[in-house]
Design an enzyme around this catalytic site. Structure first.
Site, PDB file in Angstrom:
ATOM      1  N   GLY A 243       0.813  -1.203   0.000  1.00 66.27           N
ATOM      2  CA  GLY A 243       0.000   0.000   0.000  1.00 66.27           C
ATOM      3  C   GLY A 243       0.848   1.254   0.000  1.00 66.27           C
ATOM      4  N   GLU A 267       5.371  -3.291   1.401  1.00 68.72           N
ATOM      5  CA  GLU A 267       5.796  -2.730   0.121  1.00 68.72           C
ATOM      6  C   GLU A 267       5.120  -1.371   0.005  1.00 68.72           C
ATOM      7  OE1 GLU A 267       4.407  -3.248  -4.294  1.00 68.72           O
ATOM      8  OE2 GLU A 267       5.163  -5.147  -3.505  1.00 68.72           O
ATOM      9  N   CYS A 304       2.843  -1.247  -8.844  1.00 67.28           N
ATOM     10  CA  CYS A 304       3.959  -0.858  -7.985  1.00 67.28           C
ATOM     11  C   CYS A 304       5.268  -0.831  -8.764  1.00 67.28           C
ATOM     12  CB  CYS A 304       4.068  -1.794  -6.790  1.00 67.28           C
ATOM     13  SG  CYS A 304       3.950  -3.545  -7.214  1.00 67.28           S
ATOM     14  N   GLU A 393       6.628   8.856  -5.463  1.00 64.91           N
ATOM     15  CA  GLU A 393       5.775   8.104  -6.377  1.00 64.91           C
ATOM     16  C   GLU A 393       4.458   8.827  -6.637  1.00 64.91           C
ATOM     17  OE1 GLU A 393       3.990   3.564  -6.782  1.00 64.91           O
ATOM     18  OE2 GLU A 393       4.172   4.477  -4.795  1.00 64.91           O
TER      19      GLU A 393
END
Length: 509
Positions: A243, A267, A304, A393
């Site tokens: 997440g 992660e 991801c 990100e």
């Protein structure tokens, strides 16, 4: 006889073999199709599930590898038996196309079957034996036998972007069950119906295989107090999470602050930088740019491993790459994102780039509602290294090109990246010396290094590593994909001078 091709959610939690309704409910927010009501999780339900998992551990942890393999295969069979219904509810809730859900379902059942095969081989046990040396001088040596043993109940948080492969029966759950650890899953509210039907499949496998009821529980919904209660419950011995950086770091800190700290395998985020070396850029920069655009926008950029940053030298070859990427992105239609919250976060991420003096817009679009359109920006290495926000990100189809002046600046930039899931080199034969210089840096930055490819698409195999230094993941020595991921839920135990009669079955001579 149960018709497994159709499905209407009942909205209950699965706790120790019972479907339990909650006092309050929440409504799903599907991309299309009907909404459904689901029970809201509570700390009391968490406690009930965790205690049941602990009770189940005393049986399940000492079950045979053969029985656990049959159980994992039975879960896969039950998921496949519900294939059409899973695809229908999954596409409604997430907006993902049918082909994506079908492929992800295959990956999910493939993971389960891979772990079944893996534990039957027994290599993961890492069995070691130092025989007794009673006559050794000056001191005798005892008989020592070592084996990996399951750690206890495991908590798993469902992921928003993978409703099957990283959620209810996803990789974390499969690895933990293979290791001999019961699992308590906190379902993701983005796809509660998908979570429920997969939990039904696991429940059916528990019954057909005669496994203890508490070996698996699913708790739906709930606010932050439910996640907090789960990671801090004294029966839980490890946590698997996929997440956001903010949410994952908060849970990581809670795990560390427990009276008994436990490992948090999270992660959290990655921009997956891609380095174009000069000869490759010169020979096929246009093709690489087009390929990057496809990878960047795959699944609306909600992977991801989405390669959000491309590093290329200044000059005409780099210009051709950027132009090709921009032209390819112009042809990409809007795509539905997984949730309204993710769509809003994408817009917020884009706003970080707009109006920044150090950032040049190459292609900018406006995204409306739950739909996302691609965006492309450009900056240089000096500005990137000075502005930490450029390296955060953006979950969605947004790319940033970082231009460098030569090999030294490319190397300096590589050293400036934070931990990543992946790093990619695009190179031709004439780039070998440059690549040889970069690889030692990249292997300290990423868990997987690719050459002449794109990182979207993670093969489920023995050699795969899906993890990396923080903030890509919270435990750089682990992977969440591949058979090595089982090691997260095992610990070594040494037995000294122990008779075979009381040794674990996997150690008896």
């Amino acid at each position: 006889m149960l018709d497994k091709s159709t499905f209407t959610p009942h909205g209950k939690h699965l706790i120790a073999g019972e479907w339990v309704a909650g006092e309050t409910t929440f409504s799903s927010e599907p991309a299309h199709g009907p909404a459904h009501d689901f029970s809201v999780g509570t700390p009391a339900l968490v406690d009930r599930a965790c205690e049941a998992a602990e009770d189940a551990f005393w049986t399940y942890a000492y079950s045979s590898r053969d029985d656990r393999a049959k159980f994992l295969n039975a879960i896969a069979d039950e998921i496949e038996a519900r294939a059409e219904a899973i695809t229908e509810i999954g596409t409604q809730e997430t907006g993902l196309p049918e082909a994506r859900l079908q492929g992800e379902r295959g990956r999910t059942t493939g993971q389960l079957r891979l772990f079944a095969e893996h534990i039957l081989k027994g290599d993961y046990l890492d069995r070691r034996h130092d025989k007794a040396l009673p006559d050794r001088k000056p001191l005798p040596r005892p008989d020592l036998k070592m084996v990996q043993r399951p750690i206890g109940p495991v908590a798993v948080f469902g992921a928003s972007n993978f409703p099957l492969a990283f959620s209810t029966a996803g990789g974390d759950t499969a690895a933990a069950l293979a290791a001999g650890c019961p699992v308590v899953v906190k379902g993701h509210s983005a796809h509660p119906g998908t979570g429920e039907i997969v939990a039904e499949a696991i429940h059916a496998a528990i019954q057909s295989c005669g496994m203890p009821a508490g070996v698996f529980s699913l708790i739906q919904g709930g606010k932050r107090d439910v996640g907090t209660a789960l990671v801090q419950h004294p029966r839980i011995k490890a946590v698997g999470f996929t997440g956001s950086l903010g949410g994952g770091r908060a849970l990581f800190d809670l795990c560390a602050q427990r009276d008994e700290p436990i490992p948090f395998f999270g992660e959290l985020g990655s921009v997956n930088p891609m380095f174009l070396l000069p000869e490759a850029a010169k020979a096929r920069g246009k093709a690489i740019g087009e390929g990057w655009a496809g990878s960047l926008t795959m699944g609306a950029g909600q992977f991801c491993t989405n390669p959000g940053i491309a590093v290329v030298e200044t000059g005409p070859d780099g210009d051709a790459f950027v132009k090709a990427a921009a032209e390819a992105l112009k042809g990409v239609q809007t795509q539905c994102m997984l949730t309204d919250g993710i769509a809003n976060a994408y817009k917020d991420g884009k706003s970080r780039f707009d109006g920044r003096n150090a950032v040049k817009p190459v292609l900018t679009t406006d995204s409306e509602g739950r739909n996302a359109s691609p965006n492309l920006y450009e900056t240089d290495a000096a500005n990137y290294l000075q502005d930490h926000a450029l390296g955060e990100e953006v979950f969605g189809p947004l790319g940033l090109v970082v231009r460098v002046l030569g090999s030294d600046e490319m190397l300096e930039l590589a050293k400036g990246f934070e931990g990543q899931l992946t790093a990619t080199l695009h190179m031709d034969e004439g780039d070998t010396d440059r690549a040889r210089t970069l690889v030692p840096v990249l292997e300290r930055k990423a868990g997987r290094i690719l050459v002449n490819g794109f990182p979207t698409g993670v093969e489920v195999a023995d050699a795969m590593v899906h993890g990396g230094p923080y903030p890509a993941s919270t435990n750089f020595g682990a992977t969440s994909v591949g058979t090595l991921s089982i090691r997260r839920f095992l610990r070594p135990v040494c037995f000294q001078n122990m008779p075979d009669a009381i040794l674990p079955d996997d150690l008896r001579s």
